[in-house]
Design a protein around this motif. Structure first.
Motif, PDB file in Angstrom:
ATOM      1  N   UNK A  48       6.363  -2.519  -4.805  1.00  0.00           N
ATOM      2  CA  UNK A  48       7.087  -1.548  -3.984  1.00  0.00           C
ATOM      3  C   UNK A  48       6.386  -0.192  -4.008  1.00  0.00           C
ATOM      4  N   UNK A  49       5.829   0.167  -5.185  1.00  0.00           N
ATOM      5  CA  UNK A  49       5.117   1.435  -5.315  1.00  0.00           C
ATOM      6  C   UNK A  49       3.996   1.550  -4.306  1.00  0.00           C
ATOM      7  N   UNK A  50       3.211   0.470  -4.170  1.00  0.00           N
ATOM      8  CA  UNK A  50       2.080   0.486  -3.239  1.00  0.00           C
ATOM      9  C   UNK A  50       2.567   0.561  -1.799  1.00  0.00           C
ATOM     10  N   UNK A  51       3.674  -0.139  -1.504  1.00  0.00           N
ATOM     11  CA  UNK A  51       4.214  -0.122  -0.130  1.00  0.00           C
ATOM     12  C   UNK A  51       4.785   1.257   0.198  1.00  0.00           C
ATOM     13  N   UNK A  52       5.572   1.805  -0.752  1.00  0.00           N
ATOM     14  CA  UNK A  52       6.176   3.122  -0.520  1.00  0.00           C
ATOM     15  C   UNK A  52       5.105   4.199  -0.349  1.00  0.00           C
ATOM     16  N   UNK A  53       3.980   4.029  -1.046  1.00  0.00           N
ATOM     17  CA  UNK A  53       2.899   5.013  -0.948  1.00  0.00           C
ATOM     18  C   UNK A  53       2.111   4.841   0.350  1.00  0.00           C
TER      19      UNK A  53
ATOM     20  N   UNK B 276       4.171  -7.248   2.651  1.00  0.00           N
ATOM     21  CA  UNK B 276       3.480  -7.751   1.457  1.00  0.00           C
ATOM     22  C   UNK B 276       4.291  -7.529   0.183  1.00  0.00           C
ATOM     23  N   UNK B 277       5.405  -6.807   0.298  1.00  0.00           N
ATOM     24  CA  UNK B 277       6.113  -6.411  -0.928  1.00  0.00           C
ATOM     25  C   UNK B 277       6.723  -7.584  -1.679  1.00  0.00           C
TER      26      UNK B 277
ATOM     27  N   UNK C 138      -1.788   1.562  -8.787  1.00  0.00           N
ATOM     28  CA  UNK C 138      -3.140   1.692  -9.333  1.00  0.00           C
ATOM     29  C   UNK C 138      -4.233   1.411  -8.328  1.00  0.00           C
ATOM     30  N   UNK C 139      -3.874   0.803  -7.194  1.00  0.00           N
ATOM     31  CA  UNK C 139      -4.871   0.501  -6.159  1.00  0.00           C
ATOM     32  C   UNK C 139      -5.255   1.779  -5.391  1.00  0.00           C
ATOM     33  N   UNK C 140      -4.380   2.758  -5.447  1.00  0.00           N
ATOM     34  CA  UNK C 140      -4.653   4.139  -5.012  1.00  0.00           C
ATOM     35  C   UNK C 140      -4.746   4.398  -3.513  1.00  0.00           C
TER      36      UNK C 140
END
Lengths: 327, 255
Positions: free
Chosen positions: A241-246, A253-254, A216-218
């Motif tokens: 993980x979603x933010x890291x993978x993106x 930070x994960x 959601x941080x985009x």
């Protein structure tokens, strides 16, 4: 019979790490009667740190100084500690479950042919005197209680789970014993340099407050409001993980079953839906806050406080509120 | 260059944990190669592609472990060694001794593993094996290159980056970010079936057995206290933010 325990102190930016004082508290929880707790301090230019450590309830501070110990080096540290381990013959070793402690503890345990219980979050003394070590497994999806067979025992403690030891009440200081580490010419491991990316920042595992961002941080810039809030509150920024993978942030930070497990006082999840593997990494936090647009997000099922809304609106408002309150 | 990769079969990270008779239930559970070990396999294959040599995947566990080893073979490892954990005390010290014993039968320049396993996660076995073998180790590595008998690595130390050189043979453990593991290809899966697969027992390795005791033992297992959904805040965004700030300040002395 008197037992001897040894904690291996850690320091960063010229300060003792809090986890060292927590390890001291954990050792004290195992000690009884005439038992002694010693502390080992390794590095270079340690006068101030040794004096600081001597103010805590330890029998002796063992200072080992050498240029080869300036940065953590597994081989150099194991070699440097060998004479102390041989003379002190500790029944128990206590280290932080940190980047260095995780690496050093099993190496020392193997050298001593000792058992090790890792990542301990609690110590219980049973009626029969048996000491039980509590540790989360599967990143906290289950809790294991474990005991040692024979000594020596090696324990790593998870940061943020034991109270830090308090300095001696009477203001006295423990004796300080100094030794120079043997020459390091035969080391096969050389630390060329250390890039301090975290200078001045609070370590994620040790932070009392974690502000964490998900998909959601985009974008990478989307972390900015989270960083501002973390900075104001003296906390650290984490990520799913979603933010890291993106590619929004560094894998360092994960938070999750892959990544780090954190147990802060306050965990604020922003734009994180709450995959099982993420929840495993943070559900031990004391207070959990979820900010998410989607009211159906699983994260709300375990959040103490939830806000259904846009994080880009809510987080800056929250920062503003804290700024007012702290002014 | 000959590379041995230590790997462990673990629960999929999306699995929930249920207890059955004081143990973790494996009923209907999906097993995977421990994610950190996958990085190690990938790195070993890339090093082999660059420098030549053999990649041996090695794992200790029950019979189902074979599946994880087949995955490593399908990704590109050349041979697999399975150590049957029957008769080996359930303790990292004993596991490391068995793995070190198996590695002593191998010719290797480099041993790779994951930085920890996502199940019991003690982060002990690989380092213990290195000490037992008398080789240096570097853990939690996010970059690795090998040149003329020396490995140059970048180690993640809680966000800081350490640049380290270590003489081979050495043991190195992988951290997230080291690489992007490949998926096994269909031809890879077919080829894996024909690759050498060796099974070793504790007896054959001369470890475990009646005289050896576990250094540590589990006394009990429980599930964490389940968290309840709390309170959804109401009102305008401004009001919700104000309420949250107040609740957090009242509920914790951290702020």
């Amino acid at each position: 019979m008197r037992n001897t325990y040894l904690i291996v102190a850690e320091h960063r930016d010229g300060k003792l790490r809090r986890v060292t004082l927590e390890a001291l508290r954990a050792a004290a929880a195992c000690a009884a009667g005439e038992d002694e707790i010693h502390a080992a301090l390794l590095g270079e230019g340690l006068d101030d740190l040794a004096a600081e450590l001597a103010a805590y309830p330890v029998a002796q501070v063992h200072v080992i100084e050498s240029e080869s110990l300036r940065n953590y080096n597994p081989e150099a540290y194991v070699q440097a500690l060998a004479p102390l381990l041989a003379s002190l013959r500790p029944d128990g070793l206590f280290l932080g479950h940190t980047a260095a402690g995780r690496d050093l503890a099993p190496a020392l345990a193997a050298r001593l042919s000792a058992g090790q219980i890792s990542d301990v979050t609690g110590i219980e003394r049973e009626d029969d005197g048996r000491i039980v070590f509590v540790r989360p497994i599967y990143a906290g999806k289950a809790i294991e209680r474990r005991v040692f067979g024979s000594a020596p025992r090696v324990v790593t403690v998870r940061p943020n789970n034991f109270l830090a030891a308090e300095p001696r009440e009477d203001g006295t200081a423990a004796p300080i014993a100094r030794s120079a580490a043997a020459s390091a010419s035969e080391l096969r491991t050389v630390v060329r340099d250390v890039v301090r990316k975290t200078a001045g920042r609070i370590d994620l595992a040790e932070a009392k407050i974690v502000i964490s961002g998900g998909r959601g941080v985009k974008s990478a810039e989307g972390f900015r409001p989270l960083e501002e809030l973390a900075e104001l509150l003296g906390g650290a920024v984490g990520a799913s993980r979603g933010a890291c993978d993106a590619g929004y942030c560094d894998y360092g930070l994960q938070i999750g079953q892959t990544g780090k497990v954190v147990t802060p006082e306050i965990y604020i999840a922003c734009g994180i839906s709450g995959a099982i593997q993420h929840l495993a990494g943070m559900s031990g936090s004391r207070i959990i806050v979820a900010i998410n647009k989607d009211p159906e997000a699983p994260i709300f099922q375990l959040a103490d406080y939830g806000i259904v809304g846009d994080l880009f609106e809510v987080v800056p408002l929250l920062t503003q509120e804290f700024r007012k309150a702290l002014a | 260059m000959n590379i041995a990769v230590l790997l462990k079969q673990t629960f999929d990270t999306e699995e929930k944990i249920a207890l059955n008779g004081g143990a973790v239930s494996e009923d209907g559970v999906k097993f995977i190669v421990n994610p950190y070990d996958e990085y190690a396999i990938e790195e070993a294959i890339r090093l082999k592609e660059k420098h030549g040599g053999q990649v041996t995947a090695l794992s200790l566990g029950p019979a189902r472990t074979a599946e994880a080893l087949r995955t490593a073979l399908a990704m590109g490892a050349d041979e697999a060694i399975w150590i049957d954990d029957a008769g080996i005390p359930q303790d990292e010290c004993a596991f490391a001794e068995a793995i070190a014993a198996a590695l002593r039968l191998q010719a290797y320049d480099l041993v790779l593993g994951g930085s920890f396993s996502v199940d019991t996660g003690g982060a002990q076995v690989a380092v213990r094996a290195a000490i037992s073998l008398g080789i240096p180790h570097v853990t939690s590595v996010t970059k690795l290159s090998v040149e003329g008998g020396t490995a140059s690595v970048e180690r993640d130390a809680e966000g800081d980056l350490e640049r380290i050189e270590v003489a081979l043979p050495a043991l190195i453990t992988a951290q997230q970010g080291l690489n992007e593991p490949r998926y096994p290809s269909l031809p890879g899966i077919m080829r894996a079936k024909k690759k050498p697969f060796k099974a070793l027992t504790a007896e054959a390795l001369g470890v475990g057995g009646g005289s050896s005791e576990a250094k540590t033992a589990r006394v009990s297992l429980s599930l964490p206290r389940s968290r309840q959904a709390g309170q959804l805040l109401q009102g305008s965004s401004q009001e919700q933010a104000a309420a949250l700030a107040r609740l957090l300040r009242e509920g914790s002395n951290t702020i």
